[in-house]
Design an enzyme around this catalytic site. Structure first.
Site, PDB file in Angstrom:
ATOM      1  N   LYS A  13       0.921  -1.257  -0.152  1.00 48.66           N
ATOM      2  CA  LYS A  13       0.057  -0.362  -0.037  1.00 48.66           C
ATOM      3  C   LYS A  13       0.752   1.103   0.227  1.00 48.66           C
ATOM      4  O   LYS A  13       0.793   2.368  -0.948  1.00 48.66           O
ATOM      5  CB  LYS A  13      -0.397  -0.066   1.626  1.00 48.66           C
ATOM      6  CG  LYS A  13      -1.872  -0.673   1.548  1.00 48.66           C
ATOM      7  CD  LYS A  13      -3.046  -0.743   2.135  1.00 48.66           C
ATOM      8  CE  LYS A  13      -2.246  -0.693   3.956  1.00 48.66           C
ATOM      9  NZ  LYS A  13      -1.919  -2.228   4.269  1.00 48.66           N
ATOM     10  N   ARG A  88      -8.899   0.987   8.915  1.00 44.50           N
ATOM     11  CA  ARG A  88      -8.415  -1.000   8.813  1.00 44.50           C
ATOM     12  C   ARG A  88     -10.094  -1.110  10.303  1.00 44.50           C
ATOM     13  O   ARG A  88      -9.668  -2.307  10.668  1.00 44.50           O
ATOM     14  CB  ARG A  88      -7.332   0.026   9.982  1.00 44.50           C
ATOM     15  CG  ARG A  88      -6.091  -0.135   9.202  1.00 44.50           C
ATOM     16  CD  ARG A  88      -5.687  -0.666  10.459  1.00 44.50           C
ATOM     17  NE  ARG A  88      -3.834  -1.141   9.863  1.00 44.50           N
ATOM     18  CZ  ARG A  88      -3.034  -0.611   9.398  1.00 44.50           C
ATOM     19  NH1 ARG A  88      -3.352   0.703   8.709  1.00 44.50           N
ATOM     20  NH2 ARG A  88      -1.158  -1.375   9.087  1.00 44.50           N
ATOM     21  N   ARG A 122      11.278  -6.267   5.200  1.00 40.64           N
ATOM     22  CA  ARG A 122      11.314  -4.704   4.202  1.00 40.64           C
ATOM     23  C   ARG A 122      12.133  -3.707   5.356  1.00 40.64           C
ATOM     24  O   ARG A 122      12.519  -4.325   6.729  1.00 40.64           O
ATOM     25  CB  ARG A 122       9.765  -4.432   4.941  1.00 40.64           C
ATOM     26  CG  ARG A 122       9.131  -3.049   4.574  1.00 40.64           C
ATOM     27  CD  ARG A 122       7.999  -2.689   3.968  1.00 40.64           C
ATOM     28  NE  ARG A 122       6.917  -2.565   6.243  1.00 40.64           N
ATOM     29  CZ  ARG A 122       6.170  -2.956   5.632  1.00 40.64           C
ATOM     30  NH1 ARG A 122       5.255  -2.250   4.972  1.00 40.64           N
ATOM     31  NH2 ARG A 122       5.516  -2.938   7.047  1.00 40.64           N
ATOM     32  N   ARG A 152      11.456  -1.941  11.234  1.00 36.94           N
ATOM     33  CA  ARG A 152      10.253  -1.386  11.807  1.00 36.94           C
ATOM     34  C   ARG A 152      10.254  -2.807  13.033  1.00 36.94           C
ATOM     35  O   ARG A 152      10.307  -4.102  12.372  1.00 36.94           O
ATOM     36  CB  ARG A 152       9.328  -1.403  11.015  1.00 36.94           C
ATOM     37  CG  ARG A 152       9.304  -0.378  10.253  1.00 36.94           C
ATOM     38  CD  ARG A 152       7.958   0.065   9.154  1.00 36.94           C
ATOM     39  NE  ARG A 152       5.926  -0.358  10.067  1.00 36.94           N
ATOM     40  CZ  ARG A 152       5.069  -0.538   9.237  1.00 36.94           C
ATOM     41  NH1 ARG A 152       5.036   0.279   8.065  1.00 36.94           N
ATOM     42  NH2 ARG A 152       4.567  -0.927   9.892  1.00 36.94           N
ATOM     43  N   ARG A 163      -0.142  -9.089  13.589  1.00 32.55           N
ATOM     44  CA  ARG A 163      -0.820  -8.337  12.967  1.00 32.55           C
ATOM     45  C   ARG A 163      -1.854  -8.570  11.348  1.00 32.55           C
ATOM     46  O   ARG A 163      -2.682  -8.142  10.964  1.00 32.55           O
ATOM     47  CB  ARG A 163       0.303  -7.159  11.706  1.00 32.55           C
ATOM     48  CG  ARG A 163       1.480  -6.654  12.592  1.00 32.55           C
ATOM     49  CD  ARG A 163       2.476  -5.762  12.338  1.00 32.55           C
ATOM     50  NE  ARG A 163       2.369  -5.215  11.435  1.00 32.55           N
ATOM     51  CZ  ARG A 163       3.586  -4.846  10.604  1.00 32.55           C
ATOM     52  NH1 ARG A 163       3.945  -4.837  10.391  1.00 32.55           N
ATOM     53  NH2 ARG A 163       2.868  -3.803   9.067  1.00 32.55           N
TER      54      ARG A 163
HETATM   55  P1  AMP Z   1       1.406   0.279   9.182  1.00 29.32           P
HETATM   56  O1  AMP Z   1       2.713   1.665   9.074  1.00 29.32           O
HETATM   57  O2  AMP Z   1       0.104   0.852   8.065  1.00 29.32           O
HETATM   58  O3  AMP Z   1       0.903  -0.588   8.427  1.00 29.32           O
HETATM   59  O4  AMP Z   1       0.815   0.871  10.623  1.00 29.32           O
HETATM   60  C1  AMP Z   1       1.544   0.517  11.516  1.00 29.32           C
HETATM   61  C2  AMP Z   1       0.649   0.466  13.133  1.00 29.32           C
HETATM   62  O5  AMP Z   1      -0.282   1.089  13.591  1.00 29.32           O
HETATM   63  C3  AMP Z   1      -0.771  -0.620  12.704  1.00 29.32           C
HETATM   64  O6  AMP Z   1      -0.122  -2.086  12.945  1.00 29.32           O
HETATM   65  C4  AMP Z   1      -1.878  -0.024  13.995  1.00 29.32           C
HETATM   66  O7  AMP Z   1      -1.026  -0.050  15.670  1.00 29.32           O
HETATM   67  C5  AMP Z   1      -1.294   1.743  13.369  1.00 29.32           C
HETATM   68  N1  AMP Z   1      -2.217   2.007  13.087  1.00 29.32           N
HETATM   69  C6  AMP Z   1      -1.635   2.365  11.733  1.00 29.32           C
HETATM   70  N2  AMP Z   1      -3.256   2.704  10.697  1.00 29.32           N
HETATM   71  C7  AMP Z   1      -4.328   2.251  11.726  1.00 29.32           C
HETATM   72  C8  AMP Z   1      -5.513   3.023  11.535  1.00 29.32           C
HETATM   73  N3  AMP Z   1      -6.596   3.215  10.899  1.00 29.32           N
HETATM   74  N4  AMP Z   1      -6.679   2.349  12.669  1.00 29.32           N
HETATM   75  C9  AMP Z   1      -5.486   1.771  14.388  1.00 29.32           C
HETATM   76  N5  AMP Z   1      -4.031   1.608  13.695  1.00 29.32           N
HETATM   77  C10 AMP Z   1      -4.131   1.946  12.955  1.00 29.32           C
END
Ligand code: AMP
Length: 207
Positions: A13, A88, A122, A152, A163
């Site tokens: 994404k 999400r 990654r 990360r 996740r």
């Molecule tokens: P990402 O970089 O999009 O994979 O997000 C990393 C982490 O941020 C996720 O595993 C969640 O803990 C938190 N996070 C990001 N976006 C959301 C969302 N829309 N709702 C809840 N948690 C989020």
């Protein structure tokens, strides 16, 4: 055009949203990036988000929704945006519907085994936020800006498993949610970054 990018963690994404932003000038709103910045800057939102992110759990809806509402009110979002990592949960999608009209939800489809390999390899640039797979890298420097690359914490194997479970339970239902609204399109993103970008443009009818 207001676009939502759906897809499991590691589906690509962020990579595809960054590319679309650079190519078409549509701002990418990544809630994950916003939280990582908030943690670095030790803001109240960052402090609240950190414990959930470290476990691979979702940050509570009310925290995310408040942050996104504020961001979408900014000037650069008035002519459209790409939401990357939001919504999400169905609750987040319903709240988004109250403040915005989503023109298209793009499902970035990738099988689980590809996801697991992508997340393990990654690396993210500490300086510009660019994301890369180790198979494309010569060393630990960002190919775009020379910044230092890191893994990360939530890309480590024990957190990845959680996740993916959280995705299946809480986020995958959004595919049906947007299909029901007649705005869902799908791009097969199992190929190279370039091939996947072509699939994204075709699905969005932007090619
Ligand atoms: P990402 O970089 O999009 O994979 O997000 C990393 C982490 O941020 C996720 O595993 C969640 O803990 C938190 N996070 C990001 N976006 C959301 C969302 N829309 N709702 C809840 N948690 C989020």
């Amino acid at each position: 055009m207001n676009i939502v990018f759906l897809g499991a963690p590691g589906a690509g994404k962020g990579t595809q949203a960054q590319r679309l932003m650079n190519d078409k000038g549509i701002p990418q709103i990544s809630t994950g990036d916003m939280f990582r910045r908030a943690i670095r800057e030790q803001t109240p939102t960052g402090m609240k988000a950190k414990e959930y992110m470290d476990r691979g759990d979702l940050v509570p809806d009310e925290v995310v929704i408040a942050m996104v509402k504020e961001r979408l009110a900014e000037a650069d979002c008035q002519n459209g945006y790409i939401l990357d990592g939001f919504p999400r949960t169905v609750k987040q999608a319903e709240e988004l519907d109250k403040i915005a009209q989503i023109d298209v939800a793009l499902n970035i489809a990738v099988p689980d085994e590809v996801i697991i390999s992508r997340l393990g390899g990654r690396r993210v640039c500490a300086k510009c936020g660019g994301t890369y797979h180790i198979s494309m890298l010569k060393d630990n420097a960002c190919p775009a800006c020379g910044g230092e690359l890191y893994q990360r914490d939530d890309d480590k194997p024990e957190t990845v498993k959680n996740r993916l479970n959280v995705y299946a339970e809480k986020t995958a239902p959004l595919i049906d949610y947007y299909a029901g609204k007649g705005v869902l399109v799908t791009a097969d993103c199992t190929g190279t970054v370039d091939e996947n970008y072509k699939a994204v443009l075709t699905a969005l009818k932007m090619d």
